[in-house]
Design a protein around this motif. Structure first.
Motif, PDB file in Angstrom:
ATOM      1  N   THR A 173       0.837  -1.203   0.000  1.00 31.03           N
ATOM      2  CA  THR A 173       0.000   0.000   0.000  1.00 31.03           C
ATOM      3  C   THR A 173       0.866   1.246   0.000  1.00 31.03           C
ATOM      4  N   ARG A 174       1.895   1.250   0.861  1.00 31.84           N
ATOM      5  CA  ARG A 174       2.771   2.422   0.931  1.00 31.84           C
ATOM      6  C   ARG A 174       3.501   2.648  -0.381  1.00 31.84           C
ATOM      7  N   LEU A 175       3.967   1.586  -1.019  1.00 31.77           N
ATOM      8  CA  LEU A 175       4.682   1.750  -2.284  1.00 31.77           C
ATOM      9  C   LEU A 175       3.749   2.226  -3.391  1.00 31.77           C
ATOM     10  N   LEU A 176       2.478   1.843  -3.336  1.00 32.57           N
ATOM     11  CA  LEU A 176       1.497   2.394  -4.266  1.00 32.57           C
ATOM     12  C   LEU A 176       1.352   3.898  -4.049  1.00 32.57           C
ATOM     13  N   VAL A 177       1.264   4.315  -2.791  1.00 37.86           N
ATOM     14  CA  VAL A 177       1.181   5.749  -2.485  1.00 37.86           C
ATOM     15  C   VAL A 177       2.439   6.471  -2.971  1.00 37.86           C
ATOM     16  N   GLU A 178       3.596   5.825  -2.803  1.00 41.01           N
ATOM     17  CA  GLU A 178       4.836   6.432  -3.299  1.00 41.01           C
ATOM     18  C   GLU A 178       4.782   6.647  -4.806  1.00 41.01           C
ATOM     19  N   GLU A 179       4.239   5.687  -5.546  1.00 34.74           N
ATOM     20  CA  GLU A 179       4.090   5.858  -6.998  1.00 34.74           C
ATOM     21  C   GLU A 179       3.216   7.063  -7.332  1.00 34.74           C
ATOM     22  N   ILE A 180       2.134   7.223  -6.568  1.00 37.23           N
ATOM     23  CA  ILE A 180       1.225   8.348  -6.799  1.00 37.23           C
ATOM     24  C   ILE A 180       1.950   9.660  -6.551  1.00 37.23           C
ATOM     25  N   PHE A 181       2.706   9.745  -5.449  1.00 42.87           N
ATOM     26  CA  PHE A 181       3.435  10.978  -5.140  1.00 42.87           C
ATOM     27  C   PHE A 181       4.568  11.228  -6.122  1.00 42.87           C
ATOM     28  N   ASP A 182       5.198  10.159  -6.619  1.00 40.77           N
ATOM     29  CA  ASP A 182       6.254  10.348  -7.623  1.00 40.77           C
ATOM     30  C   ASP A 182       5.695  11.022  -8.867  1.00 40.77           C
ATOM     31  N   ALA A 183       4.481  10.654  -9.240  1.00 40.27           N
ATOM     32  CA  ALA A 183       3.853  11.248 -10.422  1.00 40.27           C
ATOM     33  C   ALA A 183       3.321  12.644 -10.150  1.00 40.27           C
TER      34      ALA A 183
END
Length: 327
Positions: free
Chosen positions: A199-209
């Motif tokens: 879940t956290r890594l998914l959120v990281e992907e969102i913030f990276d974009a």
């Protein structure tokens, strides 16, 4: 705009144990109406095929939503491990008045299964086995007025109940050794932490974009705020020790409520907060307030209704309200 999360506790129009689904509808439909939600993150939604070999339908959910005003809203739902159709039990569903621009489920897409060789299993396996998560994560991109995107992530993390081990547990639930139970509990913790990490890594992907992304992670975390799973998802500055990462923290909205209202489950007489809505700081800027509708909760372990079944969920729904800026 109001965003809600609600674990429906095995919502099924073919309930077992003599439970009458009409009783569930009578109790739960007013709960939906009270939420007045624009976005619903639902957990534990069961499905059945309308006919043998036919498509699996959300008949129970359809009946629950009928007459609430949101029965024709947009939906996104999780699928089984093969990605072909909904699972029999415990599906994740997002119901939204806002258009759903895109959605996907994440299930070992960002974190591969762990490999572990149980030491107490009988007979012991010859080699390490995969430790996979029980459920996926559901991510939907909702279109707000004015064109901005709201990222809604629906989760249901593993409960801290020991995983079955061959030769260590009897059919009716009694463990045969403390060591076997301990190893099963360890594996449950691995599953929960792994889901939290994904879940956290998914959120990281969102913030990276988009570093200013509007993000709400909602659901049944089976974890309180200071426990490991929620800490992994939050990414708190006090854990990272780096102020430059503060904008990537997710904020638990129950913090704005009095402590005596911060519970979504009663577990053996103890009120605990296991269901959460976590938001990014940009979305926190629109936050007005939250409610946890826990007035009618029974104890999930010792309530007399657990013997014969209850029409209610042992999870209280939570809803958060936001003031959208003018388009």
């Amino acid at each position: 705009m109001r965003i809600a999360t609600f674990n429906l506790e095995n919502l099924d129009d073919h309930p077992g144990g003599g439970m009458d689904f009409e009783d569930r509808l009578a109790v739960m439909r007013p709960q939906f109406l009270r939420l007045r939600a624009d976005v619903l993150c639902l957990q534990e939604v069961n499905t059945h095929p309308a006919a043998k070999g036919g498509p699996r339908l959300y008949a129970a959910l359809d009946r629950l939503l009928a007459g609430t005003g949101c029965e024709h809203w947009h939906r996104a739902a999780s699928l089984n491990r093969g990605g072909r159709h909904p699972a029999d039990k415990h599906n994740l569903v997002i119901v939204s008045r806002l258009p759903i621009r895109a959605h996907r489920q994440v299930w070992h897409d960002l974190v591969p299964p762990c490999a572990y060789r149980p030491v107490r299993a009988e007979p012991p396996p010859a080699e390490a086995q995969k430790v996979e998560w029980d459920r996926p994560i559901l991510h939907a991109e909702l279109e707000l007025p004015g064109g901005r995107i709201l990222h809604v992530v629906n989760v249901h993390l593993r409960a801290p109940r020991a995983v079955w081990l061959p030769g260590q547990k009897e059919r009716f639930g009694r463990w045969l050794s403390v060591g076997g139970w301990a190893e099963g509990f360890f594996l449950a913790e691995v599953k929960q932490a792994g889901q939290a990490l994904e879940t956290r890594l998914l959120v990281e992907e969102i913030f990276d974009a988009d570093p200013d992304a509007l993000v709400a992670v909602c659901g049944d975390f089976n974890s309180m705020e200071r426990e490991g799973a929620l800490r992994i998802v939050k990414g708190d500055e006090e854990d990272t020790g780096n102020g430059h990462l503060a904008m990537r923290m997710l904020v638990p909205l129950e913090r704005s409520l009095p402590e005596n209202r911060r519970y979504s489950v009663i577990h053996h007489g103890r009120p605990v907060m296991l269901d959460h809505i976590l938001v990014s700081r940009p979305l926190l800027g629109w936050y007005l307030g939250a409610e946890i509708h826990n007035e009618t909760l029974g104890d999930e372990l010792v309530s007399p209704a657990t013997i014969h079944g209850t029409p209610e969920s042992y999870h209280a729904p939570m809803v958060a309200e936001f003031a959208l800026p003018a388009p």
